[in-house]
Design an enzyme around this catalytic site. Structure first.
Site, PDB file in Angstrom:
ATOM      1  N   SER A 118       0.818  -1.206   0.000  1.00 27.76           N
ATOM      2  CA  SER A 118       0.000   0.000   0.000  1.00 27.76           C
ATOM      3  C   SER A 118       0.851   1.255   0.000  1.00 27.76           C
ATOM      4  CB  SER A 118      -0.981  -0.004   1.172  1.00 27.76           C
ATOM      5  OG  SER A 118      -0.442  -0.613   2.289  1.00 27.76           O
ATOM      6  N   HIS A 139      -2.749  -3.264  -6.147  1.00 29.67           N
ATOM      7  CA  HIS A 139      -3.166  -2.839  -4.809  1.00 29.67           C
ATOM      8  C   HIS A 139      -4.673  -3.008  -4.631  1.00 29.67           C
ATOM      9  CE1 HIS A 139      -3.519   0.684  -1.721  1.00 29.67           C
ATOM     10  NE2 HIS A 139      -3.445  -0.477  -1.112  1.00 29.67           N
ATOM     11  N   GLU A 151      -5.834  -0.692  -7.665  1.00 30.14           N
ATOM     12  CA  GLU A 151      -4.882   0.240  -8.274  1.00 30.14           C
ATOM     13  C   GLU A 151      -3.784  -0.598  -8.919  1.00 30.14           C
ATOM     14  OE1 GLU A 151      -4.628   4.339  -5.800  1.00 30.14           O
ATOM     15  OE2 GLU A 151      -3.727   2.647  -4.786  1.00 30.14           O
ATOM     16  N   ASN A 189      -4.391   6.397  -1.250  1.00 26.59           N
ATOM     17  CA  ASN A 189      -3.869   6.850   0.042  1.00 26.59           C
ATOM     18  C   ASN A 189      -3.348   8.282   0.001  1.00 26.59           C
ATOM     19  OD1 ASN A 189      -4.413   4.731   1.820  1.00 26.59           O
ATOM     20  ND2 ASN A 189      -2.722   3.536   0.986  1.00 26.59           N
TER      21      ASN A 189
HETATM   22  P1  NAI Z   1      -1.264  -9.457   7.735  1.00 25.97           P
HETATM   23  O1  NAI Z   1      -0.332  -9.139   8.846  1.00 25.97           O
HETATM   24  O2  NAI Z   1      -2.696  -9.763   8.009  1.00 25.97           O
HETATM   25  O3  NAI Z   1      -0.659 -10.682   6.874  1.00 25.97           O
HETATM   26  C1  NAI Z   1       0.676 -10.790   6.498  1.00 25.97           C
HETATM   27  C2  NAI Z   1       1.027 -12.269   6.379  1.00 25.97           C
HETATM   28  O4  NAI Z   1       2.301 -12.397   5.754  1.00 25.97           O
HETATM   29  C3  NAI Z   1       1.127 -12.995   7.737  1.00 25.97           C
HETATM   30  O5  NAI Z   1       0.287 -14.136   7.728  1.00 25.97           O
HETATM   31  C4  NAI Z   1       2.612 -13.400   7.809  1.00 25.97           C
HETATM   32  O6  NAI Z   1       2.800 -14.675   8.447  1.00 25.97           O
HETATM   33  C5  NAI Z   1       2.985 -13.479   6.343  1.00 25.97           C
HETATM   34  N1  NAI Z   1       4.408 -13.324   6.069  1.00 25.97           N
HETATM   35  C6  NAI Z   1       5.272 -12.428   6.591  1.00 25.97           C
HETATM   36  N2  NAI Z   1       6.495 -12.603   6.051  1.00 25.97           N
HETATM   37  C7  NAI Z   1       6.400 -13.624   5.148  1.00 25.97           C
HETATM   38  C8  NAI Z   1       7.308 -14.267   4.274  1.00 25.97           C
HETATM   39  N3  NAI Z   1       8.577 -13.877   4.202  1.00 25.97           N
HETATM   40  N4  NAI Z   1       6.864 -15.285   3.505  1.00 25.97           N
HETATM   41  C9  NAI Z   1       5.575 -15.674   3.568  1.00 25.97           C
HETATM   42  N5  NAI Z   1       4.651 -15.103   4.383  1.00 25.97           N
HETATM   43  C10 NAI Z   1       5.057 -14.084   5.158  1.00 25.97           C
HETATM   44  O7  NAI Z   1      -1.139  -8.206   6.724  1.00 25.97           O
HETATM   45  P2  NAI Z   1      -2.211  -7.644   5.671  1.00 25.97           P
HETATM   46  O8  NAI Z   1      -3.050  -6.618   6.314  1.00 25.97           O
HETATM   47  O9  NAI Z   1      -2.829  -8.778   4.956  1.00 25.97           O
HETATM   48  O10 NAI Z   1      -1.241  -6.844   4.664  1.00 25.97           O
HETATM   49  C11 NAI Z   1      -0.440  -7.501   3.713  1.00 25.97           C
HETATM   50  C12 NAI Z   1       0.015  -6.505   2.659  1.00 25.97           C
HETATM   51  O11 NAI Z   1      -1.122  -5.896   2.040  1.00 25.97           O
HETATM   52  C13 NAI Z   1       0.879  -5.351   3.163  1.00 25.97           C
HETATM   53  O12 NAI Z   1       1.831  -5.020   2.183  1.00 25.97           O
HETATM   54  C14 NAI Z   1      -0.119  -4.217   3.330  1.00 25.97           C
HETATM   55  O13 NAI Z   1       0.457  -2.932   3.251  1.00 25.97           O
HETATM   56  C15 NAI Z   1      -1.026  -4.467   2.127  1.00 25.97           C
HETATM   57  N6  NAI Z   1      -2.375  -3.909   2.229  1.00 25.97           N
HETATM   58  C16 NAI Z   1      -3.080  -3.983   3.390  1.00 25.97           C
HETATM   59  C17 NAI Z   1      -4.376  -3.451   3.473  1.00 25.97           C
HETATM   60  C18 NAI Z   1      -5.147  -3.548   4.750  1.00 25.97           C
HETATM   61  O14 NAI Z   1      -6.195  -2.858   4.858  1.00 25.97           O
HETATM   62  N7  NAI Z   1      -4.759  -4.372   5.716  1.00 25.97           N
HETATM   63  C19 NAI Z   1      -5.010  -2.805   2.309  1.00 25.97           C
HETATM   64  C20 NAI Z   1      -4.216  -2.873   1.102  1.00 25.97           C
HETATM   65  C21 NAI Z   1      -2.939  -3.376   1.085  1.00 25.97           C
END
Ligand code: NAI
Length: 286
Positions: A118, A139, A151, A189
């Site tokens: 993001s 995104h 996006e 954003n």
């Molecule tokens: P989250 O914390 O819910 O999930 C992240 C997952 O990645 C975890 O299950 C973790 O175990 C796993 N992980 C971490 N390092 C890893 C690796 N090296 N290999 C494999 N798995 C790994 O995070 P979320 O909220 O799903 O965000 C993920 C991405 O999406 C981020 O880049 C965030 O900026 C982006 N994003 C998030 C939004 C939101 O509203 N939460 C909206 C749009 C984008």
């Protein structure tokens, strides 16, 4: 043609992305470094599909077929015959770079590597691979199965062919793609966060109460939710982080984070997830 996809990171976003890909008929690996995260992701998809069946938006047969297209994965080697990888791991540049470097060595030559970041620069992530022309930002918005926007962000070296393939895929997933260049905050954003920050300044300067700021934007601008309520939902730490990305990326004081936002984050008042932000909530577990 994109037929087989691996989604890296089975958290909130990764699970949602895997779900919409499987619903659209793609073969999907849902990958996480933690086995529990993969299982949790698959369970949450199962629940959402179950609810769709209850509401008559999907048949039981479609639910089962969707679930059969989802394969759990804890090894990135599963990307060896994938046409696309969508990365949704934690928002940390070093972690994303390491994942992309590894994927670059595993995936077939034609595969596209997309990131759901993001706020991080696509160009920088792409530069760690030997195929920067096939790296792109995709995104999605949260919650992925509900929100229509994607996006699509071109890094400096992203090819037109890569862009077109991902734009087409977004449509196949039932989403509406917009084309964005790789600058801090992209579009959504860059516009949303300064609005939230300004709402916080309005409270900080004593212009109006939290409730009155939200009411102004809800009833005056027809926003479904006031900016301070929305900030609590997103997480005040995330809002602060993105303001810092904008402030640093553009070196422009108009993006300076409000001191009150910083103070709330210092206090651990991060919004809904900690039970307190601009509003108070019952503490959620987990
Ligand atoms: P989250 O914390 O819910 O999930 C992240 C997952 O990645 C975890 O299950 C973790 O175990 C796993 N992980 C971490 N390092 C890893 C690796 N090296 N290999 C494999 N798995 C790994 O995070 P979320 O909220 O799903 O965000 C993920 C991405 O999406 C981020 O880049 C965030 O900026 C982006 N994003 C998030 C939004 C939101 O509203 N939460 C909206 C749009 C984008």
């Amino acid at each position: 043609m994109i037929k087989k996809v691996l989604v890296v990171g089975a958290g909130q976003m990764g699970a949602g992305i895997a779900q919409v890909c499987a619903q659209a008929g793609l073969e999907v690996f849902l990958h996480d470094q933690k086995e529990e995260a993969v299982q949790k992701g698959l369970q949450s998809i199962g629940k959402l599909l179950g609810r769709a069946v209850e509401k008559g938006r999907m048949t039981e047969g479609e639910k089962i077929a969707t679930q059969q297209r989802l394969t759990p994965s804890t090894s990135l080697q599963d990307a060896a015959d994938c046409d696309l990888v969508i990365e949704a791991v934690v928002e940390k540049m070093e972690v994303k770079k390491a994942v992309f470097q590894e994927l670059d060595g595993i995936t077939p030559k034609h595969a596209i590597l997309a990131t759901n970041t993001s706020s991080l620069a696509i160009t920088e992530i792409a530069a760690t691979t030997k195929r920067p022309d096939q790296v792109i930002g995709m995104h999605f918005m949260n919650p992925v199965p509900v929100m229509k926007l994607v996006e699509i962000i071109r890094g400096l070296q992203t090819s037109e062919e890569t862009f077109k393939e991902i734009e087409e895929l977004a449509k196949v997933l039932g989403k509406v793609p917009v084309s964005v260049e790789d600058y801090p905050g992209f579009v959504s954003n860059r516009i949303l966060m300064p609005m939230i920050n300004e709402a916080i300044f309005t409270v900080y300067e004593g212009v109006a109460t939290v409730e009155d700021v939200d009411t102004s934007m809800k009833l005056g601008m027809n926003h479904p939710m006031g900016p301070l309520t929305l900030a609590d939902f997103i997480g005040l730490d995330t809002c602060l982080y993105i303001m810092e990305v904008l402030h640093e990326g553009f070196a422009d004081s108009k993006y300076r984070p409000c001191p009150l936002l910083k103070q709330y984050v210092q206090a651990g008042w991060l919004g809904k997830k900690t039970g307190r932000g601009f509003y108070q909530y019952e503490k959620t577990t987990g």
